[in-house]
Design a protein around this motif. Structure first.
Motif, short mmCIF file in Angstrom:
data_model
loop_
_atom_site.label_atom_id
_atom_site.label_comp_id
_atom_site.label_asym_id
_atom_site.label_seq_id
_atom_site.Cartn_x
_atom_site.Cartn_y
_atom_site.Cartn_z
N TYR A 285 -3.43 -12.03 10.83
CA TYR A 285 -3.82 -10.60 11.12
C TYR A 285 -2.52 -9.87 10.96
CZ TYR A 285 -2.93 -10.45 16.00
OH TYR A 285 -2.11 -10.78 17.19
N LEU A 286 -1.37 -10.18 11.39
CA LEU A 286 -0.43 -9.47 11.75
C LEU A 286 0.17 -9.23 10.37
CD1 LEU A 286 1.88 -8.51 13.72
CD2 LEU A 286 3.23 -10.47 13.08
N THR A 287 0.42 -10.28 9.30
CA THR A 287 1.06 -10.04 7.91
C THR A 287 0.25 -9.23 7.12
OG1 THR A 287 1.85 -12.28 8.20
CG2 THR A 287 1.82 -11.27 5.97
N SER A 288 -1.19 -9.19 7.34
CA SER A 288 -2.09 -8.49 6.34
C SER A 288 -2.12 -6.97 6.99
CB SER A 288 -3.41 -8.93 6.45
OG SER A 288 -3.79 -9.33 7.56
N ASP A 289 -1.87 -6.94 8.21
CA ASP A 289 -1.89 -5.64 8.77
C ASP A 289 -0.65 -4.77 8.67
OD1 ASP A 289 -3.42 -3.89 10.67
OD2 ASP A 289 -1.84 -4.21 12.51
N LEU A 290 0.34 -5.46 8.67
CA LEU A 290 1.75 -4.62 8.49
C LEU A 290 2.17 -4.57 7.27
CD1 LEU A 290 4.27 -6.17 11.05
CD2 LEU A 290 3.03 -4.22 11.20
N LEU A 291 2.09 -5.64 6.46
CA LEU A 291 2.37 -5.70 4.71
C LEU A 291 1.21 -5.11 3.96
CD1 LEU A 291 4.50 -8.81 4.43
CD2 LEU A 291 5.31 -6.55 5.05
N GLY A 292 0.03 -5.41 4.50
CA GLY A 292 -1.10 -4.81 3.66
C GLY A 292 -1.54 -3.42 3.90
N GLY A 293 -1.02 -2.97 5.12
CA GLY A 293 -1.34 -1.43 5.39
C GLY A 293 -2.76 -1.35 5.75
N GLY A 294 -3.64 -2.20 6.27
CA GLY A 294 -4.68 -2.18 6.57
C GLY A 294 -5.68 -2.30 5.39
N ARG A 295 -5.21 -2.24 4.13
CA ARG A 295 -6.17 -2.04 2.87
C ARG A 295 -6.52 -3.39 2.50
NH1 ARG A 295 -2.66 1.76 -0.95
NH2 ARG A 295 -1.48 2.98 0.55
N THR A 296 -5.82 -4.26 3.10
CA THR A 296 -6.27 -5.75 2.73
C THR A 296 -6.81 -6.15 3.96
OG1 THR A 296 -4.53 -5.95 1.18
CG2 THR A 296 -5.78 -7.94 1.58
N VAL A 297 -8.21 -6.00 4.29
CA VAL A 297 -8.68 -6.59 5.41
C VAL A 297 -9.11 -8.09 5.23
CG1 VAL A 297 -10.64 -6.45 7.02
CG2 VAL A 297 -9.61 -4.43 5.85
N LEU A 298 -8.54 -9.07 6.12
CA LEU A 298 -8.65 -10.41 6.15
C LEU A 298 -9.51 -10.53 7.16
CD1 LEU A 298 -5.51 -11.87 4.76
CD2 LEU A 298 -7.44 -11.13 3.61
N VAL A 299 -10.25 -11.69 7.38
CA VAL A 299 -11.07 -12.13 8.57
C VAL A 299 -10.35 -11.95 9.98
CG1 VAL A 299 -10.66 -14.60 8.44
CG2 VAL A 299 -12.83 -13.92 9.17
N GLY A 300 -9.03 -12.21 10.02
CA GLY A 300 -8.24 -12.21 11.05
C GLY A 300 -8.28 -10.63 11.63
#
Lengths: 275, 319
Positions: A217-232
């Motif tokens: 969830y950390l990687t997708s949160d920081l690098l995805g900027g919340g746009r790429t929501v993953l299950v984490g």
């Protein structure tokens, strides 16, 4: 109590207190009703699991699996040559291994932030490319799936390199020689002999990369900027902003179940192949 | 006849030491040729240079007259049976035998594989993996895997070393018979003199990176040219600079006449070896000698005064 029982006691305490108990709590939560300000309340219900079948959540789950799969494959493609190189290096093997593990000397969070500085619009890469005149407006390097994938591959690459290296290191050096002797060119030797014989390392690496990628969830949160929501991220948001602990717990349980089934099935097929 | 394999002035240097210091050999087509020597003598290095796993520092390797120094192993028509067999553990016996044929894009693979499997006596074990085969069976797979390619030269690196002694003796005659049947040139590396003597048409004795002597087994055993060769091929008694093999040394209570040479000696030990006694004696000069005595002959006691004798024609004279 026997001495050997004392020796394993810490492990049992650890497993009971930090794995079994939290697991039981999450399992219980997943069948309860959400409280108004977080937490859980009676009555018991199956509703949380029914909600999982919502199309929105299934898409998130699928996206997570896809992301983790692609990251695992990319890690494999990148890690194999590295592991092969290190295992065949005549000298300095330990130095190369240290280099592979060097990133672990810094916190994962700090390293992920470092990527922000590299990838953002005013970051190193865009600034450099603009300075030398290749581009005139910044490339969208950050806050998309590509950036998340990059972060995952970067973060978990060592987990793929090390187990593959371990199997390649044990490979009898006369086997590639025998293959060449029988007429196999280097690529054929690689794909017919070396890769099949490092299968166990590849599988161990794939499991070590795939599982944490799936729950990231950390990687997708920081690098995805919340746009790429993953299950984490879904789990995280249920326990924080959405204040829906029971649903967050149900998502966690589903994730755990899927991973367990997947890995178990995989390993079982593997052991059948060996016998 | 043109030799099938020739090495000329072959030198191989490794950092800090010279493994081969300019050896030359010529191996006739269809022969069983052995490289015999102690470990570290350069015999395995020679084999690896012929196989192409390593390149010589100088000198030439010629196969069928062509210099192949820089050709990769997959570009040479030679094949190796490794000491560890190096079977592919993920493939069945058949998969191992097919491997080379597939790489060479051969036709009627199935027929050739069946022939090779029959030749080495592995029928019925084709679908087993190496881990499910015995040591002897693994070696047969390794042989089949190489022979099926009909190489110009089959290279065998201590092929019997990993087998138990009984099987080793049986495999010696099988290997020799197999070589006669297929007519392929065999180049065998071994440190076991009995192995080299019993199988080879010709052998080269190597020591410290050079060839000491090349010749037929009889030649090498009966007419060694150096002290090293004489000693490596079997026990030798050195008496006043003359070499004599224990089996040619006789022992008796009286000195012998009729052209035999005789020396007085004292028995220091007598060891029963089953088929014979080995009697160890010390001469007045302090030199020790061993005589092999048939077990039906009189038993010599320790401390007994005897004479050892031999025929001058059995003497080994070395440079």
């Amino acid at each position: 109590m026997k001495l050997r029982t004392w020796f394993v006691l810490p492990t049992w305490v650890w497993m009971a207190g930090l794995f079994a108990a939290p697991f039981a709590i999450i399992l219980a939560y997943s069948f309860l009703t959400r409280g108004d300000y977080g937490g859980v309340e009676q009555p018991w219900t199956l509703e949380n699991y029914q909600r999982l079948f919502d199309r929105l959540y299934l898409i998130i789950l699928l996206r997570s699996f896809a992301m983790a799969s692609v990251a695992t494959v990319l890690c494999l493609i990148l890690a194999f040559p590295v592991a092969l190189f290190i295992s065949q290096a005549p000298r300095r093997k330990n130095l190369y291994l240290q280099l592979v593990m060097l990133p672990f000397w810094t916190s994962f969070l700090v390293r992920t932030y470092a990527w922000l500085f590299l990838l953002r619009d005013t970051g190193l890469i865009n600034t450099f490319l603009e300075k030398i005149g290749i581009i005139h407006s910044p490339l969208p390097l950050l806050y998309n799936s590509g950036a998340v994938l990059l972060g995952l591959v970067y973060g978990y690459l060592p987990f793929m390199v090390l187990p593959i290296y371990a199997t390649l290191e044990r490979l009898d050096p006369s086997l590639p020689e025998a293959a060449a002797d029988l007429g196999a060119r280097p690529w054929t030797t690689l794909f017919r002999v070396i890769v099949p014989l490092s299968r166990s390392g590849i599988i161990a690496g794939a499991v070590l990369v795939f599982i944490p990628c799936l729950g990231t969830y950390l990687t997708s949160d920081l690098l995805g900027g919340g746009r790429t929501v993953l299950v984490g991220n879904l789990v995280q948001s249920q326990f924080t902003t959405a204040r829906d602990w029971p649903f967050g717990s149900a998502v966690s349980m589903l994730l755990m179940l899927l991973v367990t089934l997947l890995v178990w099935g995989f390993l079982r097929r593997e052991s059948e192949q060996l016998s | 006849m043109e030799p099938i394999l020739e090495v000329r002035d072959l030198v191989k240097d490794y950092p800090g030491h010279r493994a081969l210091s300019g050896i030359s050999l010529s191996i006739p087509q269809g022969s069983f040729f052995s490289l015999l020597g102690p470990s570290g003598c350069g015999k395995t290095t020679t084999l690896r240079l012929v196989a192409g796993f390593e390149e010589p520092s100088s000198g030439e390797v010629r196969i069928k007259g062509e210099v192949v120094n820089h050709r990769k192993p997959y570009e040479r028509n030679v094949s190796t049976v490794f000491q560890s067999y190096a079977l592919f553990p993920h493939l069945t016996a058949r998969g191992n035998v097919e491997f080379g044929l597939k790489r060479h894009g051969m036709s009627d693979i199935e027929k050739r594989v069946a022939e090779a499997i029959t030749l080495v006596g592995l029928l019925g074990k084709e679908i087993r993996k190496p881990a499910q085969l015995s040591g002897g069976e693994r070696q047969r797979v390794a042989l089949a895997r190489s022979l099926v390619l009909a190489p110009d030269v089959l290279l065998l690196d201590e092929p019997l070393a990993a087998l138990d002694p009984k099987l080793r003796k049986q495999m010696r005659s099988e290997l020799k018979a197999m070589q006669r049947r297929v007519g392929i040139t065999f180049l065998l590396v071994t440190h076991d003199q009995e192995e080299a003597l019993s199988m080879s048409d010709q052998l080269a004795v190597m020591n410290e990176g050079h060839v000491e002597q090349v010749g037929s087994p009889e030649d090498i055993y009966l007419r060694p040219r150096t002290k090293f060769v004489a000693g490596f091929l079997g026990a030798v008694n050195w008496i006043e600079g003359i070499g004599i093999r224990p089996e040619s040394t006789r022992i008796g209570r009286e000195a012998e006449n009729h052209g035999a040479k005789s020396f007085p000696a004292l028995v220091t030990d007598s060891v029963f070896l089953g088929d014979c006694f080995q009697v160890i004696v010390r001469m007045a000069s302090g030199e020790e000698a061993v005589a092999q005595v048939h077990r039906s002959s009189p038993v010599f006691q320790r401390g007994e005064s005897v004479h050892i004798s031999w025929n001058p024609s059995d003497e080994i004279s070395v440079a």
